[in-house]
Enzyme design. Structure first.
Site, short mmCIF file in Angstrom:
data_model
loop_
_atom_site.label_atom_id
_atom_site.label_comp_id
_atom_site.label_asym_id
_atom_site.label_seq_id
_atom_site.Cartn_x
_atom_site.Cartn_y
_atom_site.Cartn_z
CB CYS A 38 -0.89 0.03 1.26
SG CYS A 38 -2.04 -1.32 1.44
CB CYS A 42 -3.50 2.70 2.35
SG CYS A 42 -4.78 1.50 1.87
CB CYS A 72 -4.10 3.18 -1.23
SG CYS A 72 -2.82 1.90 -1.30
CG ASP A 442 18.87 35.58 -15.53
OD1 ASP A 442 18.25 35.07 -16.47
OD2 ASP A 442 18.37 36.44 -14.77
#
Length: 486
Positions: A38, A42, A72, A442
């Site tokens: 799971c 779940c 699930c 930049d």
């Protein structure tokens, strides 16, 4: 393979008991008393610690003999970022496998190993060390989980589902499905599912998730004829993968459910795993906002759901980045529209004006500079850069996929005329799905860090590793905001 320690198990069981969504996609739990694995979210009763075995991924759980939970649905868990990989090489192989590169004719481990630049034996070894299973087992789990999802969410015939999930043989699909999951594909159906020629899915994501900022960023750079938005807040675009072509519609998200809507046209269904991989990259669905926020601190506090606007195709993103050099976004879009109109192939979609496919690298690689410069009205130097870039991609000397090595690719890009550190790192950030790029030089980043030179900006950005791409995104966002009143 990295395994969980006894101390880890205690923490993971506590997260399981709390159904802590922050751990969803980080681990799976196999319950020895039921034979089922799971997700940590779940809703079934929490198993006792002594009955729990913890796994990092589904293939590992299935290799240990556990079946996926029908409640699930582990196939719906969100993915992870490239930075999380125990081995870059193993992660590159896993990404290619998830995108279906072991499916279909001509596919196989020897071909995959060759694309990664290593031998097949070495690939098997590093993959097992990283993931605890063989590449073939990993691929089989990916196909089965996709088939399981299609059985639950569509009304397609089992034959079509087997094909779209990457199984070349219907008999093999039935046999593997029964041996892994203990029941036939038909018994896995949850209901009628969706019908029609298109596929509608809900893709998992981690919260917070700022769809507005992401979609606006993508639409600011939208290629005319290739990308647009609609009144429902969706991002629409055409797409070509190999010989398959069509369109996708992405968004909006259901933040309560933690999912992002996706619709895929019929023409792209034969390459569905690759489409899903492209969409996850485009919307940065592997992002872990908690990990990013912890490293960036105050920088990310005002917009914790910010994502990196990605790309569905590395060549497309590289061309876009070159066109954006030293011009406004609007000017770059004008150039992009001319390029698409001149060299992009036509495609049918339900939306007027959305009718072009992005040109393939091969379409530009054979051009002379004057032809490209004249038809797109580009400076000759920039046209020469695009042609050289296309030639590198078309000849497979350059890989701009998400499994490419970022450092090697950045270095290789900078060997090409007209591509410097800024362009190379922007491509790595958005095409290679690399969360630790830093677009050096930049001017906006330098200004936001106190009008410092590039070297000093780079030094200050070291504090944000391994999430410098997100730091840059947050700084660009802040620079775009109106000045605050005193």
């Amino acid at each position: 393979m990295q395994s969980f320690s006894t101390a880890d198990a205690a923490v993971l069981h506590a997260a399981l008991a709390a159904r802590d969504a922050r751990f969803d996609g980080r681990f799976l739990v196999g319950v020895t008393s039921t034979g089922i694995y799971c997700r940590p979210v779940c809703t079934v009763r929490t198993p006792r610690p002594e009955n729990c075995r913890f796994f990092r991924h589904a293939a590992q759980a299935e290799s240990a003999g556990f079946r996926p939970c029908l409640r699930c649905r582990p196939e719906l868990a969100p993915g992870s970022a490239s930075i999380d990989a125990p081995s870059r090489l193993a992660q590159a192989a896993a990404r290619r496998i998830e995108a279906g590169e072991l499916d279909g004719e001509g596919a196989g481990l020897p071909a995959l190993a060759a694309r990664l630049g290593i031998g097949e034996r070495h690939l098997r070894r590093v993959f097992r060390e990283a993931f605890g299973v063989s590449p073939i087992d990993y691929a089989q789990t990916q196909r089965l989980l996709l088939a399981k999802r299609l059985l639950a969410d569509t009304a397609w015939p089992v034959t079509d589902i087997a094909m779209h999930a990457g199984f070349g043989s219907l008999r093999r699909f039935h046999a593997l499905f029964r041996s892994r999951y203990g029941l036939s594909p038909g018994r896995m159906r949850r209901g009628a599912g969706s019908g029609g020629d298109t596929l509608r899915l809900a893709l998992a994501l981690r919260l917070p998730f700022d769809w507005t900022a992401l979609s606006e960023n993508l639409l600011q750079r939208a290629w005319p004829g290739i990308e647009t938005g609609d009144a429902d807040g969706r991002l629409l675009r055409t797409l070509r993968i190999g010989t398959a072509q069509g369109w996708i519609a992405l968004g909006p998200p259901d933040l309560q459910a933690g999912t992002l809507a996706l619709e895929v046209s019929a023409g792209l269904l034969p390459v569905l795993p690759r489409v899903l991989d492209a969409v996850r990259r485009l919307a940065d669905l592997g992002c872990d906002p908690q990990a990013v926020a912890e490293r960036l601190g105050p920088l990310a506090a005002e917009a914790p759901g910010l994502r990196i606007p990605g790309s569905v195709d590395g060549f497309e993103l590289a061309v876009r980045t070159v066109l954006e050099q030293q011009v406004s976004l609007e000017a770059a879009r004008l150039l992009a529209g001319r390029l698409a109109a001149a060299f992009g192939d036509p495609v049918d979609t339900p939306w007027p004006g959305l009718d072009r496919l992005f040109p393939q690298a091969e379409a530009l690689a054979g051009l002379d500079v004057d032809t490209l410069a004249g038809r797109v009205r580009l400076p000759r130097r920039r046209a020469a850069t695009l042609i050289r870039l296309a030639d590198e991609l078309a000849s497979a000397r350059l890989d701009l996929g998400p499994s490419a090595d970022p450092d090697a690719t950045i270095a290789r890009l900078q060997e090409l005329p007209g591509i410097g550190p800024w362009t190379a790192h922007c491509i790595a950030m958005r095409a290679l799905d690399w969360p630790d790029a830093w677009p050096e030089g930049d001017r906006v980043l330098g200004r936001m860090l106190g009008d410092v030179p590039a070297a000093e900006a780079r030094r200050r950005a070291e504090a944000w590793r391994p999430w410098r791409s997100y730091a840059a995104q947050h700084l660009w966002r802040q620079a775009s905001l109106p000045p605050r009143r005193p």
